[in-house]
Design an enzyme around this catalytic site. Structure first.
Site, PDB file in Angstrom:
ATOM      1  N   ASP A 265       0.854  -1.175   0.000  1.00 26.67           N
ATOM      2  CA  ASP A 265       0.000   0.000   0.000  1.00 26.67           C
ATOM      3  C   ASP A 265       0.904   1.244   0.000  1.00 26.67           C
ATOM      4  OD1 ASP A 265      -3.243   0.477   1.556  1.00 26.67           O
ATOM      5  OD2 ASP A 265      -2.129   1.722   0.142  1.00 26.67           O
TER       6      ASP A 265
HETATM    7  C1  GLC Z   1      -4.246   4.252  -0.383  1.00 20.83           C
HETATM    8  C2  GLC Z   1      -5.134   3.090  -0.036  1.00 20.83           C
HETATM    9  C3  GLC Z   1      -5.136   2.032  -1.088  1.00 20.83           C
HETATM   10  C4  GLC Z   1      -4.903   2.637  -2.446  1.00 20.83           C
HETATM   11  C5  GLC Z   1      -3.498   3.176  -2.470  1.00 20.83           C
HETATM   12  C6  GLC Z   1      -3.145   3.849  -3.794  1.00 20.83           C
HETATM   13  O1  GLC Z   1      -3.627   4.749   0.760  1.00 20.83           O
HETATM   14  O2  GLC Z   1      -4.961   2.468   1.217  1.00 20.83           O
HETATM   15  O3  GLC Z   1      -6.413   1.370  -0.999  1.00 20.83           O
HETATM   16  O4  GLC Z   1      -5.062   1.663  -3.458  1.00 20.83           O
HETATM   17  O5  GLC Z   1      -3.271   4.093  -1.402  1.00 20.83           O
HETATM   18  O6  GLC Z   1      -3.910   5.004  -3.942  1.00 20.83           O
END
Ligand code: GLC
Length: 723
Positions: A265
């Site tokens: 993430d």
């Molecule tokens: C965010 C989220 C995740 C998302 C990623 C990219 O913090 O937790 O669900 O896909 O970053 O945007």
């Protein structure tokens, strides 16, 4: 990699042999453009890093031109010409926004769930996107948690069905096709169980709950062929998922057979330092790589930390090569080596976009849940000449997008005001917001209330802003924000004095604690965030052009104090007995929800009868048929949804009081009656024994069928499972 063509396998092996360490680490790195970020944008990177091979993947890039230029630089100006993964959070649509997943789950229609994903994939791919960070599969029983809106609701079984539909929708039947994109099942695992519903908080649940509740949707996604998984930000019993080798290499890869790419993430690798398990980027990168994380999203820890980790012998070249091969294999499976410009090469036709908006309107209409409808206050009488549209969500087109609006511009949505005017061209729609969505200013209430004096009906549009749910949006008081309750109370009072109906519509990303509103409004609807065709979707229902059919995929508590409240909780040794002091209950609140899982009214009035199962005794390998008669005793046509639950009367492990296994739909005209047949493979009754191993025990099983998880609404019949 079982699924690679031989020529692709050779290609990536050759590439790997030619790569420098920097180029390898570049393939394990995804950096963010600045179109829409969800966390700290790590600056200091440029297209030069793509040329040098230091960046091999991008996210948050919007527009076919931008995507093509980045691909061109990677393919034509870098030494090895490896194409980029270009990812984006296409959670519920790209430019054409559908209702968010929790709302879409209310359709209880896997065909629709797959279709919206297919259409979102087409639209995103036309913009050069080749990966979406979806489906989000976090089962949640937590209205306080903002991300409940992004997921499948409270039922692991619904989560499994949704997972399969979404993966197949996004990835299509041919992942190399120009309108297919890689799906990323997220957030593995149990993010929906954050402590107290507080965003990013620690998760500490039993192994049983992990396996019974939170893992099943991911197992279904892997079975459906998902090509990537994203670990959750959170820890699981103290071990951050980004560094959790037992879960990533163990349960996900070894037990579920997942062979795809693990992508962290946003900045999560570096955040292992904040978790307190790494002293610096070197240790953070070491832990994540050892756990099996292939791509480091945004933190730069792999680029900055792995060279030193190699020197210290903390990681091996083989571990790095293993991850690089998985990333290259994914790029090959996406057809990026064959044609890196395939996605984004062909603009979509106006007809395709129009058809997509028609789908958005249909899904929006069907996602709205009619929670109450006292004395059939709805649908509104066709002869209405003056309607008061009051509340801060009445003319709020941008809010109708919900969270994760992706590439959808703020003005591309149809507001409730616009939808009502279009649906009732001969009526005067009197509009006043009254109050803001949040904030303490009550000066507009008086003028709004005065509209009641001139109206024959009131539509009260209340609820949350789109940013009050989704990521980083937990709420400790999940009721109406700001001074909306004051507005509603004043309107209800004035409308009662004039004996005109008040139709309250909630725009929200979660169940709101509004028992007082449910009690007093003539009708109450959960519109969630209906997407780009919101105004038309709601007007379709309010005017009766279409009968409501949505069913809530999550229990609506009366009070925060009841959370977590969901169907099927184990009864304990002193099951709830409202009259018995020594039973599982509160002394200051009912155990009952405001609205149970599956609740949703239609403009028909359905009665179920004659539940039967055939055969009445069967072996575990059998599939039985469950039949129930359904009659529409109302005055309007409607679509009824019937849920099929089971309850084991005795088991080695205390059985849940209800388990969901199927649902079916039937549309009937007034007075019509028909038999609905649901199929139940008895293998679905398998449960985890005391040793946490799956087993299907012989014995008596109750089969229950009805319109929701409200036990009082369910018909029951017994089945003997004979091993
Ligand atoms: C965010 C989220 C995740 C998302 C990623 C990219 O913090 O937790 O669900 O896909 O970053 O945007």
């Amino acid at each position: 990699m079982r699924t690679l063509k031989p020529q692709d396998a050779r290609r990536i092996e050759t590439l790997l042999e030619r790569m420098t360490l920097t180029e390898k680490l570049g393939q394990l790195t995804m950096m963010s453009a600045s179109h829409s970020v969800t966390g700290p944008v790590i600056t200091g990177h440029s297209t030069g890093d793509i040329r040098s091979g230091r960046i091999g993947n991008l996210l948050n890039l919007i527009g076919a031109g931008a995507a093509r230029e980045m691909q061109r630089i990677a393919v034509e100006e870098s030494r090895l010409g490896v194409p980029l993964l270009i990812g984006l959070d296409v959670i519920h649509g790209h430019r054409t926004i559908f209702p968010p997943p929790l709302a879409e789950t209310a359709l209880f229609d896997p065909v629709a769930w797959a279709l919206t994903a297919r259409e979102a994939a087409r639209e995103a791919a036309a913009d050069g996107i080749n990966m979406t960070f979806a489906p989000m599969l976090d089962v949640s029983r937590e209205p306080r948690w903002g991300r409940t809106v992004e997921g499948p609701g409270e039922s692991p079984w619904v989560g499994r069905v949704l997972a399969e539909a979404k993966v197949r929708g996004f990835q299509g039947t041919d992942l190399t096709a120009g309108d297919s994109i890689a799906a990323v099942a997220k957030h593995f695992c149990a993010y929906g169980a954050v402590t107290a519903g507080r965003e990013y908080a620690s998760v500490d649940i039993s192994e049983r709950t992990l396996l019974e509740v939170h893992m099943p949707p991911f197992a279904a996604a892997v079975s459906a062929g998902v090509v990537a998984v994203m670990p959750a930000f959170t820890d699981l019993a103290g071990i951050p998922m980004t560094a959790h080798a037992g879960m990533l290499r163990g349960r996900l890869r070894r037990e579920l057979g997942f062979e795809g790419v693990l992508i962290s993430d946003y900045n999560a690798v570096a955040e292992l330092i904040q978790h307190g398990v790494a002293a610096d980027l070197i240790e953070a990168a070491t832990l994540a790589l050892r756990a099996g994380v292939d791509i480091d999203m945004v933190s730069g820890a792999y680029l900055e930390g792995l060279p030193a980790a190699l020197e210290r012998g903390l990681v091996s070249h083989a571990q790095i090569d293993e991850s690089v091969l998985r990333v290259l294999a994914l790029k090959a499976r996406l057809g990026l080596f064959e044609d890196p410009y395939r996605r984004g090469a062909t603009p979509e036709s106006a007809a395709a976009l129009a058809e997509r908006r028609r789908l958005a309107r249909d899904v929006g209409t069907r996602s709205i849940v009619l929670l109450t409808n006292r004395d059939d206050a709805l649908p509104l009488a066709g002869a209405l000449r003056r309607v008061a549209l009051i509340g801060p969500l009445g003319d709020a087109a941008a809010e109708m997008r919900g969270p994760w609006w992706c590439a959808a511009p703020p003005d591309a949505q149809v507001s409730v005001l616009a939808g009502m005017r279009a649906a009732l061209p001969h009526a005067e729609i009197l509009h006043a917001s009254g109050v803001d969505i949040a904030g303490a200013d009550e000066r507009g209430i008086a003028a709004a209330v005065q509209l009641c004096d001139r109206a024959e009906a009131v539509v009260l549009c209340l609820g949350e802003a789109a940013t009050m749910s989704g990521e980083a949006a937990s709420r400790a008081h999940p009721g109406l924000p700001g001074r909306q309750r004051q507005l509603a109370e004043a309107v209800l009072q004035r409308a009662a004095a004039r004996a005109i109906p008040v139709i309250a519509v909630l725009f929200c990303g979660r169940p709101l604690m509004v028992p007082w509103l449910a009690e007093r409004a003539s009708a109450l609807l959960a519109a969630w965030f209906p997407g780009c065709e919101a105004g038309h979707a709601l007007a379709d229902l309010l005017t009766g052009r279409i009968s409501p059919s949505g069913r809530t995929p999550i229990t609506w508590p009366r009070a925060v104090g009841q959370i977590p409240l969901y169907f099927g909780q184990r009864s304990g040794g002193r099951p709830t007995d409202p009259s018995g002091p020594f039973s599982s209950r509160y002394i200051d609140e009912s155990n009952a929800p405001l609205f149970p899982f599956g609740h949703g009214l239609t403009y028909g009035h359905f009665a179920l009868s004659r539940l039967r199962v055939t055969p009445e005794s069967a072996a575990p390998s059998a599939t039985v048929s469950v039949l129930v008669d359904v009659e529409n005793q109302g005055r309007r046509r409607g679509e009824e949804t019937v849920f099929l639950f089971t309850r084991r009367l005795k088991s080695r492990v205390a059985p849940p009081t209800l388990e969901l296994h199927a649902f079916g739909k039937i549309t009937l005209d007034p007075g019509a009656r028909a038999t609905l047949t649901l199929r139940l493979p008895l293998a679905q009754l398998s449960s985890l024994g005391p040793d946490l191993e799956p087993a299907l025990e012989s014995g008596t099983v109750e089969i229950l069928a009805g319109p929701s998880a409200d036990l009082a609404s369910l018909l029951t019949v017994r089945l003997q499972v004979v091993a």
